[in-house]
Each structure stands twice: as C-alpha cells, then as structure tokens.
Design a protein around this motif. Structure first.
Motif, mmCIF file in Angstrom:
data_model
loop_
_atom_site.group_PDB
_atom_site.id
_atom_site.type_symbol
_atom_site.label_atom_id
_atom_site.label_comp_id
_atom_site.label_asym_id
_atom_site.label_seq_id
_atom_site.Cartn_x
_atom_site.Cartn_y
_atom_site.Cartn_z
ATOM 1 N N THR A 176 -1.781 -6.299 17.377
ATOM 2 C CA THR A 176 -2.296 -5.270 18.244
ATOM 3 C C THR A 176 -2.602 -4.091 17.365
ATOM 4 O O THR A 176 -1.786 -3.528 16.669
ATOM 5 C CB THR A 176 -1.326 -4.772 19.746
ATOM 6 O OG1 THR A 176 -1.314 -6.067 20.311
ATOM 7 C CG2 THR A 176 -2.399 -3.972 20.329
ATOM 8 N N THR A 177 -3.993 -3.505 17.520
ATOM 9 C CA THR A 177 -4.333 -2.424 16.759
ATOM 10 C C THR A 177 -4.038 -0.947 17.593
ATOM 11 O O THR A 177 -3.937 -1.238 18.847
ATOM 12 C CB THR A 177 -5.705 -2.502 16.388
ATOM 13 O OG1 THR A 177 -6.489 -2.430 17.474
ATOM 14 C CG2 THR A 177 -6.183 -3.611 15.478
ATOM 15 N N THR B 245 1.477 6.480 34.782
ATOM 16 C CA THR B 245 1.426 5.278 33.727
ATOM 17 C C THR B 245 2.728 5.391 32.656
ATOM 18 O O THR B 245 2.773 6.636 32.324
ATOM 19 C CB THR B 245 0.199 5.505 32.769
ATOM 20 O OG1 THR B 245 -0.744 5.402 33.931
ATOM 21 C CG2 THR B 245 0.037 4.407 31.903
ATOM 22 N N SER B 246 3.389 4.364 32.449
ATOM 23 C CA SER B 246 4.615 4.422 31.809
ATOM 24 C C SER B 246 4.391 3.471 30.211
ATOM 25 O O SER B 246 3.018 2.852 30.299
ATOM 26 C CB SER B 246 5.546 3.697 32.535
ATOM 27 O OG SER B 246 5.439 2.253 32.613
ATOM 28 N N VAL B 247 4.928 4.147 29.413
ATOM 29 C CA VAL B 247 4.933 3.248 28.145
ATOM 30 C C VAL B 247 5.173 1.611 28.513
ATOM 31 O O VAL B 247 4.401 0.827 27.831
ATOM 32 C CB VAL B 247 5.794 3.961 27.210
ATOM 33 C CG1 VAL B 247 5.923 2.814 25.979
ATOM 34 C CG2 VAL B 247 5.552 5.132 26.784
ATOM 35 N N LYS B 248 6.092 1.380 29.211
ATOM 36 C CA LYS B 248 6.197 -0.020 29.575
ATOM 37 C C LYS B 248 5.036 -0.398 30.194
ATOM 38 O O LYS B 248 4.743 -1.631 29.689
ATOM 39 C CB LYS B 248 7.685 -0.234 30.548
ATOM 40 C CG LYS B 248 7.826 -1.681 30.942
ATOM 41 C CD LYS B 248 9.180 -1.846 31.264
ATOM 42 C CE LYS B 248 9.490 -3.321 31.715
ATOM 43 N NZ LYS B 248 8.650 -4.382 31.125
ATOM 44 N N LEU B 249 4.290 -0.004 31.038
ATOM 45 C CA LEU B 249 3.220 -0.729 31.696
ATOM 46 C C LEU B 249 2.024 -0.736 30.708
ATOM 47 O O LEU B 249 1.598 -1.687 30.597
ATOM 48 C CB LEU B 249 2.874 0.381 32.688
ATOM 49 C CG LEU B 249 1.466 -0.116 33.352
ATOM 50 C CD1 LEU B 249 1.859 -1.329 34.132
ATOM 51 C CD2 LEU B 249 1.056 0.896 34.449
ATOM 52 N N ILE B 250 1.958 0.235 29.638
ATOM 53 C CA ILE B 250 1.188 -0.119 28.608
ATOM 54 C C ILE B 250 1.397 -1.246 27.717
ATOM 55 O O ILE B 250 0.448 -2.022 27.402
ATOM 56 C CB ILE B 250 0.897 1.249 27.607
ATOM 57 C CG1 ILE B 250 0.165 2.414 28.666
ATOM 58 C CG2 ILE B 250 0.095 0.937 26.573
ATOM 59 C CD1 ILE B 250 0.494 4.016 27.911
ATOM 60 N N SER B 251 2.488 -1.289 27.410
ATOM 61 C CA SER B 251 3.066 -2.313 26.283
ATOM 62 C C SER B 251 3.070 -3.730 27.207
ATOM 63 O O SER B 251 2.535 -4.746 26.668
ATOM 64 C CB SER B 251 4.417 -2.208 25.784
ATOM 65 O OG SER B 251 5.468 -1.988 27.070
ATOM 66 N N GLN C 61 0.783 -4.427 29.414
ATOM 67 C CA GLN C 61 -0.753 -4.546 29.604
ATOM 68 C C GLN C 61 -1.354 -5.062 28.058
ATOM 69 O O GLN C 61 -2.000 -6.175 28.226
ATOM 70 C CB GLN C 61 -1.386 -3.481 29.865
ATOM 71 C CG GLN C 61 -1.328 -3.150 31.286
ATOM 72 C CD GLN C 61 -2.242 -3.913 32.262
ATOM 73 O OE1 GLN C 61 -3.382 -4.117 31.959
ATOM 74 N NE2 GLN C 61 -1.738 -4.306 33.345
ATOM 75 N N LEU C 62 -0.450 -4.891 27.126
ATOM 76 C CA LEU C 62 -0.999 -5.326 25.701
ATOM 77 C C LEU C 62 -0.138 -6.601 25.382
ATOM 78 O O LEU C 62 -0.357 -6.925 24.305
ATOM 79 C CB LEU C 62 -0.623 -4.160 24.817
ATOM 80 C CG LEU C 62 -1.581 -2.933 24.686
ATOM 81 C CD1 LEU C 62 -0.896 -1.727 24.199
ATOM 82 C CD2 LEU C 62 -2.842 -3.257 24.275
ATOM 83 N N ASP C 63 0.663 -6.714 25.921
ATOM 84 C CA ASP C 63 1.533 -7.958 25.664
ATOM 85 C C ASP C 63 2.459 -7.746 24.420
ATOM 86 O O ASP C 63 2.508 -8.675 23.632
ATOM 87 C CB ASP C 63 0.921 -9.238 25.721
ATOM 88 C CG ASP C 63 1.884 -10.668 25.835
ATOM 89 O OD1 ASP C 63 3.069 -10.324 26.463
ATOM 90 O OD2 ASP C 63 1.408 -11.645 25.195
ATOM 91 N N ILE C 64 2.790 -6.590 24.195
ATOM 92 C CA ILE C 64 3.789 -6.121 23.039
ATOM 93 C C ILE C 64 5.228 -5.400 23.690
ATOM 94 O O ILE C 64 5.117 -5.098 24.904
ATOM 95 C CB ILE C 64 3.307 -5.349 22.015
ATOM 96 C CG1 ILE C 64 2.672 -3.967 23.010
ATOM 97 C CG2 ILE C 64 1.921 -5.813 21.607
ATOM 98 C CD1 ILE C 64 2.285 -3.019 21.846
ATOM 99 N N SER C 65 5.949 -5.439 22.636
ATOM 100 C CA SER C 65 7.091 -4.871 23.256
ATOM 101 C C SER C 65 7.079 -3.321 23.059
ATOM 102 O O SER C 65 6.306 -2.638 22.427
ATOM 103 C CB SER C 65 8.539 -5.051 22.091
ATOM 104 O OG SER C 65 8.164 -4.696 20.886
ATOM 105 N N THR C 66 7.818 -2.401 23.883
ATOM 106 C CA THR C 66 7.980 -0.936 23.818
ATOM 107 C C THR C 66 7.996 -0.545 22.502
ATOM 108 O O THR C 66 7.500 0.521 22.115
ATOM 109 C CB THR C 66 8.619 -0.427 25.150
ATOM 110 O OG1 THR C 66 10.000 -0.938 24.924
ATOM 111 C CG2 THR C 66 8.311 -0.920 26.597
ATOM 112 N N GLY C 67 9.090 -1.158 21.880
ATOM 113 C CA GLY C 67 9.479 -0.713 20.548
ATOM 114 C C GLY C 67 7.995 -0.992 19.722
ATOM 115 O O GLY C 67 7.716 0.029 18.949
#
Length: 161
Positions: free
Chosen positions: A9-10, A30-36, A38-44
């Motif tokens: 993911t870029t 909008t949380s960081v978890k929600l964004i991650s 949606q991107l199917d990536i970890s919050t880290g």
C-alpha cells in the motif's frame, strides 16, 4: 491459515482512503484503525507511514492549500480581485460549515490541531505577502505573520459559530 496482509500500500492510497473517510464520517469519527481496516493493513503499517491521524490531515491540508493557490492564481489571471477572492473563500467555508456537520468537523479539526494550523498559517502568510506586499510596502515577515494569526483566529471564530 489466513492470507498475508497487503504490504504494498502506498502513501497515496493511504491519503485517498483517509480523505474519503474524513469526508464521509468526519475527522473526529475516523480512527486510524478504521483507515487501516479499509486498506487491509495493520495499524502499525499505517503509522509507519503516518505516525498519527493528524499527520494524514496535515498532508491533506497541504494538498488543499496547493489547490487553493492554483485556483486563486487562475482567478487573478482572469482579472479577479485579491480581496474579493479572500472574502469569497471565508464565505464559502462558513456556508459549507453551516450546511454540513461533517465539513464543519473537518474545518474545526484543521484549525484546532497545531500541525495543520501551522500549515495554514504558513500558507496564508505567503499568500497574503504575495497578494498584498505592494499595498503594505513597509511590512516585514513578522507583520504578515501577525496579520495571519489574526485572520486565522477570525476564520476559526467564524467557523465555530
């Protein structure tokens, strides 16, 4: 065994998804978890690229400032007034905030987070200097910075009410 998370993911994709969520749900909701998610990536992984949600907002604000500059330069090239352009900008922001609670949340978030407020102040100070230097020939950078602090305070107060 579950498939591995997408790791290619870029930053552009992250900004696109965050922007969509900020405009659909508001910055606050909008949380960081929600964004991650949606991107199917970890919050880290997300926070490796953008340490906080405010960093994402700051990138978006920089993009909006660039767009605003281009729009204003086009209007000025077409014979528009500097002062009218600034007045229309504030009027448009106030009208949008009055009509749309998510837009109001977005704008108020921009004006209440130090990182994004500084971006706006630096951008607007440069803009004011470029637009009004010929009228304020004895002003220094400090004078333009002071004027911008007053203007951004007025903008925030307008949007808040």
């Amino acid at each position: 065994m579950s498939p591995p998370k997408k790791i290619n993911t870029t930053k552009k994709e992250i900004i696109q998804i965050a922007t969509r969520l900020f405009l659909e749900r508001g910055f606050t909701d909008t949380s960081v978890k929600l964004i991650s998610d949606q991107l199917d990536i970890s919050t880290g992984n997300l926070t490796f690229h953008y340490p906080t949600k405010e960093h994402l907002l700051a990138v978006l604000v920089e993009m909006l400032c660039d767009f605003q500059w281009k729009t204003m330069e086009i209007a000025l090239d077409e014979g528009g007034s500097h002062l009218m352009a600034l007045c229309l900008e504030l009027a448009a922001m106030a009208a949008i905030c009055e009509e749309n609670k998510i837009a109001k949340d977005f704008y108020l978030s921009v004006y209440t987070h130090t990182m994004t407020l500084n971006t706006i102040r630096i951008n607007d100070q440069k803009k004011a200097k470029k637009l009004f230097a010929s009228y304020c020939t004895d002003w220094t950078d400090v004078d333009f910075a002071s004027a911008e602090m007053l203007v951004s305070g007025i903008e925030y107060a307008t949007l808040k009410t």
